[in-house]
Design an enzyme around this catalytic site. Structure first.
Site, PDB file in Angstrom:
ATOM      1  CD  GLU A   1      -2.923  -1.265   0.559  1.00 30.73           C
ATOM      2  OE1 GLU A   1      -3.232  -0.254  -0.091  1.00 30.73           O
ATOM      3  OE2 GLU A   1      -3.547  -2.335   0.484  1.00 30.73           O
TER       4      GLU A   1
ATOM      5  CB  CYS B   1      -2.801   6.421   2.261  1.00 31.76           C
ATOM      6  SG  CYS B   1      -3.988   5.452   3.179  1.00 31.76           S
TER       7      CYS B   1
END
Ligand code: NAP
Length: 521
Positions: free
Chosen positions: A257, A295
């Protein structure tokens, strides 16, 4: 000297032998605690976890392990005040922003505890239905998923010390795979406290949960073929992990990720009314929650060219009400970035954007509250363009994630141009779309899907109940293609796949049925 946090490996609390790295309060600059992993016997630690932790967890069924998650949740819930205190000190966040991390962690844990109760209390999972392989239906193929007989090495980013731990550890433990957590150094304290509380509550078998705080040196060298690595962090570190021999030569499974330049898209003819208000509210929320250190935060704001000024005015009006400073002051809405290094990186990003876009709003002209320039506070900054033709050429804006309260308004002339620009992000975690024409929204969702892990589609009927552009819900997958790392986490039971091996069993129907007749309840 501040307290040195103790690592927990091989079923024992073990101090590093070095002086360690210090964690700081990003607002006051105070030293908080230190972390160090020097001198730990990592080979023994991984072996212990693999053998003792893995064996004990796999001896339980899915329902048994769901019960363990439930017990962990109870322990953590009882200690929430302490977690908020650590978060305020070490992450510099206001209570609402700490909640995104802490309550998000507990919700995800609770979700997997409940989901696990819906599974058979068996040693492995059935994957699909049997498929006939021969004319005679007696010979069939049945896929099964068995927990991987290795360790899950979880390497986390600094921005979610609580959620980042449990969104990975809950699916891993439910799957029957022991966890070795390596939190980001800057915010390791909260992760460490949670792990400590769980270990001391004696819920898990020895080796099921270990924590290493400090340098990552040597961690990847311990990996063996059935171990897995789940990483969240920067694209640069992701590259190092992807090219490690354990991954390239031993096929250690990796989930990444990484960075993401997420979008929000306002569809045409929405310039007044509930959709517009929802859009403005969400963009401002995403820019300011956790000081934009998410994020999933909105970085690119796509609006029809004719609406740029209206959008700019509304965003500036709302952003200028954002009070920035010391989270201990109740009037503060946005706290600090995590460290001086992050502050510098964000300020560098702002300087870079100044070279290619107009500055629509500069929050730094307002005073910080109970904080000074030595703190890691950075005010919201909005960039933008008046013309779609300029926005199309702004490659830096489409490809740079400034990990702070920074976003850019990008005008488009027509929808296909907006979709083209969104795709210039080269793969993102999430995009949100705001409109009220059902058919148009459905078409845009289909067009954007391949470039994203998640699409958040907001029409006025769901305006009062939607879960937020940036909130990762465990029911939906989290991850994204391309720049976002190509990973996939959560998404209900899908989140367990990473921790299982899929095998096709080809044999007699009787054998296949016998495999599923036993249960360890
Ligand atoms: P980072 O510097 O890449 O660090 C991430 C983790 O990797 C930390 O635990 C770090 O440990 C560790 N690490 C560093 N070098 C390593 C190596 N050679 N081998 C193994 N591990 C190593 O990232 P960050 O600054 O913490 O996080 C910010 C980034 O994370 C942003 O770009 C953001 O987009 C991304 N992020 C993505 C998601 C997502 O779900 N897609 C979520 C959150 C954040 P140390 O701290 O000890 O160096």
């Amino acid at each position: 000297m501040s307290e040195l946090l103790v690592n927990y490996v091989s079923g024992l609390w073990q101090l590093g032998s070095g002086s360690g790295s210090t964690l700081f309060d990003p607002v006051l600059g105070d030293e908080l605690v230190r972390v160090d992993a020097t001198g730990l016997n990592l080979q023994d630690a991984f072996q212990f976890s693999r053998e003792q932790g893995g064996r004990a967890l796999r001896a339980l069924g899915y329902k048994d392990r769901a019960e363990l998650l439930k017990s962990i949740l109870e322990v953590l819930q009882a200690k929430k005040d302490l977690y908020y205190e650590i978060s305020q000190k070490n992450s510099g966040t206001v209570k609402n922003d700490s909640a995104v991390d802490i309550e998000g962690a507990l919700f995800t844990l609770g979700y997997y505890a409940k989901l696990g109760q819906s599974l058979d209390n068996h040693y492995f999972l059935k994957d699909g239905d049997p498929a006939r392989l021969a004319k005679d239906p007696l010979f069939q193929s049945q896929h099964i998923l068995t927990p991987t007989p290795g360790v899950a090495l979880l390497i986390n980013a600094f921005n979610f010390p609580a959620w980042g731990l449990w969104e990975k550890a809950a699916p891993a433990l439910l799957s029957g795979v022991p966890v070795m957590i390596k939190p980001a150094t800057a915010t390791a304290w909260l992760t460490h406290q949670m792990v400590k509380d769980v270990i001391e509550a004696n819920i898990l078998p020895p080796g099921a949960l270990s924590i290493i705080c400090g340098s990552s040196n040597g961690l990847l060298d311990q990996l063996q073929p059935f171990d897995v690595v789940s990483f969240t962090g920067s694209a640069d570190t992701a590259k190092i992990i992807r090219s490690h021999p354990a991954v390239t030569e031993q096929s250690v499974r990796v989930n990444i990720e990484a960075d993401s330049v997420n979008s929000a898209l306002l569809l045409p003819q929405q310039v007044s009314g509930p959709i517009f208000d929802l859009f403005i509210k969400e963009v401002v929320r995403e820019m300011t929650v956790k000081s934009g250190q998410k994020c999933t935060a909105i970085r690119r704001i796509f609006v029809p060219e004719s609406d740029v000024n209206v959008v700019k005015e509304a965003l500036v009006a709302s952003l200028s009400k954002t009070t920035v400073g010391n989270p201990r002051n109740e009037s503060v809405r946005m706290g600090a970035l995590i460290s001086r290094a992050q502050k510098q990186t964000v300020l560098d990003g702002i300087s870079r954007f100044k070279g290619c876009a107009q500055l629509f709003f500069d929050g730094s002209s307002q005073n910080l509250i109970d904080a000074d320039d030595n703190s890691c506070c950075v005010a919201p900054t909005l960039f933008g363009f008046d013309k779609a033709s300029d926005a199309m050429l702004a490659k830096d804006i489409h490809q740079t994630e400034v990990f702070g309260p920074v976003a850019t308004v990008l005008p488009y002339e027509n929808l296909s141009q907006a979709l083209e620009m969104i795709a210039m992000g080269e793969g993102s975690l999430v995009a949100s779309v705001y409109g009220d024409e059902v058919v148009e929204l459905a078409q845009v969702a289909a067009d954007l899907a391949a470039f994203h892990g998640r699409l958040h589609i907001i029409s006025s009927d769901v305006g009062a109940m939607h879960t937020g552009h940036g909130n990762v819900m465990p029911q939906s997958i989290h991850g994204g293609p391309g720049r976002a790392g190509g990973g996939e986490e959560l998404g209900g039971l899908r989140g367990l796949s990473f921790y299982h091996r899929r095998t096709a069993i080809q044999g007699s129907t009787q054998v296949i049925e016998a495999m599923f007749s036993g249960s360890n309840s």
